[in-house]
Design an enzyme around this catalytic site. Structure first.
Site, PDB file in Angstrom:
ATOM      1  N   GLU A 170      29.922   9.794 -34.820  1.00 33.59           N
ATOM      2  CA  GLU A 170      31.095   9.168 -34.200  1.00 33.59           C
ATOM      3  C   GLU A 170      31.088   7.652 -34.411  1.00 33.59           C
ATOM      4  OE1 GLU A 170      33.387  11.038 -33.119  1.00 33.59           O
ATOM      5  OE2 GLU A 170      32.622  12.714 -31.927  1.00 33.59           O
ATOM      6  N   GLN A 225      40.381   8.975 -35.767  1.00 39.20           N
ATOM      7  CA  GLN A 225      40.139   9.476 -34.407  1.00 39.20           C
ATOM      8  C   GLN A 225      39.497   8.414 -33.516  1.00 39.20           C
ATOM      9  OE1 GLN A 225      39.009  13.784 -33.971  1.00 39.20           O
ATOM     10  NE2 GLN A 225      38.480  13.525 -36.125  1.00 39.20           N
TER      11      GLN A 225
END
Length: 678
Positions: free
Chosen positions: A217, A248
């Site tokens: 991430e 994202q």
DNA sequence: TGCTTTATAGTTTTT
DNA sequence: CTATAAAGCA
């Protein structure tokens, strides 16, 4: 075990796995098998002869770290899995600091203040510092403090201007934390980075340990997290592999820097860049719609998701007269889908929205309709007063300078040390620049107190002393000692006194008993972790056990109600995206703050949660603050490709099936609304 | 000390 | 409108 197969991966995934050296940037679009690639890469490294102890993989959440460990365990032997470091950023920093923090001026038994502790301290400082006409919201102050800690000048050891209220609060806050031998969540990162930067011998020690770095991430990393990675990375070129998706990135408001992933080359030159674009989750109708939206973002690494799943059903766009009808539509359609066999149960559905308050409304309607739902995220983690109390007692035994913990328990149960007395003790601790505990043991202070109060303080000090000794005894059972302590102070009767009813008392008592049992189990499983390790674990993993248990025990399949933020990383066969209205998504505030791109990514995340069916809805009128307001459809809708979109009137499903003529009417309506673009 | 009244604002949340 | 927090009151 010991088995993973490269040929199970697609070309791009395989390329990402076998590129083991140098900087690697893996751009993993939604649903492209990111976790699979990370875990396979770890297994591949081990298979290539890399020592597991030399591999470090960092994630954001404990859940992600746990998931990773579980999946690696399926490919690598148990002994090897154990030696890997799979950790969150914060847990890694705790590990580092518990060993090496001393050069920075903290003691090794420092306390970690969670968000609530930190807020309490900030609140106290504001009331002490702010003038009568000055007002500063504690929550806002906390956000600003956090932002300041990610400021490179502050991180380098600078201090903000003391003449502004925020600056003064910041400086006092930092000084207080240090005085109490405590750090907050941001400090964990900040101090770890400072330690590595300023102390070459410590830096070398940690660099020697980790030769292969992986970060999950990466789009959510903030400045300090990037700094930490940079400090740990070594070799020429360094083996740093980051995985993420700039599309994202939805935590910019919390300090995440999309630029970390967008400008990865600036931090780690000449990386191998691998794009994962084959999606294993959704139909092409859904992916096409998602692609058409996200391509409107100016700053991004272009990606186009595709899948082998075929086109699938059209994405539905549903205008509803108001939120009641919006809810009614969803409920009717869910029932219809179950009847038609398109959904197995209510567990196949997720209702996704921008704000938690939207969840309240939909939850009411679902409950009224007799449909069970599972609310994800939101509140509920603040109502654990009793657990906090017990933890405060333990925290005091571990670090007597932890004022917040001490304040929590000093008069619990009441031992004649009221507000006035405590205020005087606090004042003394501030003037003498010592901790509260030292202040209440200072003869100079005790001399000013009445004999009664003096005796109470002394008795309290003896109590803590006695149990500290018991805790330190060789072979002591933490669980037993804490249970004895609670018994001695009469905690349960006292707690019972504060409960409204028998169920509340029972619930709270169960919570404490569960905590004690967890403590016992922790000591059994990790005898080296110590009491401190247990507390750290609880502080850094706020996910409650009872929630997991509750999920596990759930008998009825339930509809998931979730915010767009919390939905990241999840997937559902059927997704309902609610409230696609200008002002809600994009949120009004994002337009003022210039963060509409992030709102677009938020919608993109929502769309890409759906496996087979996606329905987006908006209201023509919505009740806001008690009165009806007319709404404009979200400007994002104009950006969506029309190829796989169909317009459905809410009434169509609520009443009779749609006739062909009215369907045509809807199409021309849609065309009009969507304009010429797309 | 604990409860009721009044003011106020009103995203997103993990560590 | 409604949840929440500070302030006021018994």
């Amino acid at each position: 075990m010991g088995s993973f197969r490269l040929f199970d991966l697609n070309d791009a995934q395989r390329a990402a796995v076998v590129q083991t050296t140098g900087p690697v940037l893996i751009l993993a679009g939604a649903g492209t098998g990111k976790t699979r690639v990370i875990t396979a890469r770890i297994a591949y490294l081990v298979a290539q002869g890399v020592k597991p102890a030399n591999i470090l993989a960092v994630t954001f959440t404990n859940k992600a770290a746990g998931e990773m460990r579980e999946r690696v365990a399926g490919m690598v032997s148990e002994g090897e899995t154990k030696k890997l470091t799979l950790s969150t950023f914060h847990a890694l920093c705790v590990r580092l600091l518990r060993q090496d923090i001393e050069p920075l001026g903290w003691k090794k038994n420092f306390s970690i203040y969670d968000q609530g502790d930190s807020l309490g301290l900030i609140r106290a400082i504001i009331t002490r510092t702010a003038a009568k006409d000055e007002k500063l919201e504690p929550g806002a102050a906390q956000a600003l403090v956090s932002k300041l800690k990610n400021d490179p000048r502050i991180a380098a050891g600078g201090a903000p201007n003391d003449s502004t209220l925020v600056g003064a609060v910041f400086n006092r806050y930092q000084a207080e934390l240090k005085r109490m031998n405590a750090v907050d969540f941001d400090d964990l990162l900040l101090l770890a980075v400072r330690l590595l930067k300023e102390h070459p011998e410590v830096r070398q020690k940690w660099r020697d340990r980790y030769h292969y770095l992986m970060v999950d991430e990466f789009q959510d990393t903030n400045r300090l997290q990037l700094d930490l990675v940079s400090q740990l990375a070594h070799g020429d070129p360094p083996n740093v592999c980051v995985v993420g998706d700039d599309d994202q990135s939805i935590y910019g408001w919390r300090g995440a820097e999309v630029s970390n992933i967008l400008e990865f080359e600036r931090h780690f030159p000449n990386p191998a860049v691998v794009k994962l674009e084959q999606n294993y989750r959704s139909t092409n109708a859904i992916l096409h719609t998602a692609n058409s939206l996200i391509k409107n973002n100016p700053r991004r690494r272009p990606k186009t998701l595709w899948s082998e799943h075929g086109t699938g059903d059209k994405v539905r766009l549903v205008p509803a007269p108001n939120e009641q009808e919006e809810a009614a539509y969803i409920i009717a359609e869910m029932r219809q889908k179950i009847t038609d066999g398109l959904a197995q149960s209510f567990a196949d559905f997720a209702v996704v929205y921008r704000m938690n308050s939207q969840g309240d409304f939909i939850e009411r309607h679902l409950k009224e309709a007799g449909i069970e739902c599972l609310r994800v995220g939101g509140k509920s983690f603040f109502d654990r007063r009793e657990v906090k109390d017990v933890l405060a007692y333990i925290a005091c035994l571990l670090n007597t300078d932890d004022d917040s913990a001490l304040l929590r328990i000093i008069n619990l149960p009441p031992r004649g040390l009221g507000d006035t007395t405590i205020d005087r003790a606090m004042a003394h601790s501030i003037t003498t620049r010592t901790s509260l505990f030292k202040a209440i043991n200072d003869p100079a202070f005790l001399g000013t107190m009445s004999p009664k109060v003096r005796a109470a303080f002394q008795e309290f000090g003896v109590l803590l002393d006695e149990f500290e000794t018991k805790m330190l005894a060789v072979g002591a059972s933490y669980e037993e000692v804490v249970a004895r302590l609670l018994d001695e102070i009469g905690y349960f009767p006292e707690m019972r006194r504060h409960c409204k009813g028998e169920d509340e008392a029972l619930r709270r008592e169960t919570n404490v008993r569960d905590l004690l049992r967890d403590l016992g189990r922790y000591q059994e499983r990790s005898p080296d972790g110590g009491l401190r390790g247990f507390i750290d674990k609880l502080t850094l993993d706020q996910e409650r056990e009872d929630r997991k248990r509750e999920d596990f025990l759930a008998q009825t399949p339930r509809v998931t109600l979730i915010t767009l933020h919390a939905a990241k990383g999840l997937e559902f066969p059927h997704v309902y995206l609610l409230g696609l209205e200008e002002g809600l998504l994009p949120h009004e505030r994002s337009k003022v703050e210039g963060t509409v791109d992030e709102e677009r990514r938020l919608l993109y995340v929502g769309i890409t949660r759906a496996r087979r069916f996606l329905t987006m809805s908006y209201c023509v009128n919505r009740t806001k603050f008690g009165s009806a307001m007319s709404c404009t459809p979200s400007s994002f809708l104009k950006e969506l490709s029309r190829d796989h979109l169909e317009l459905i009137q809410a009434s169509a499903v609520l009443n009779a099936p749609v006739s062909e003529t009215s369907a045509k009417g809807h199409f021309s309506q849609m065309r009009e609304m969507l304009g010429k673009s797309g």
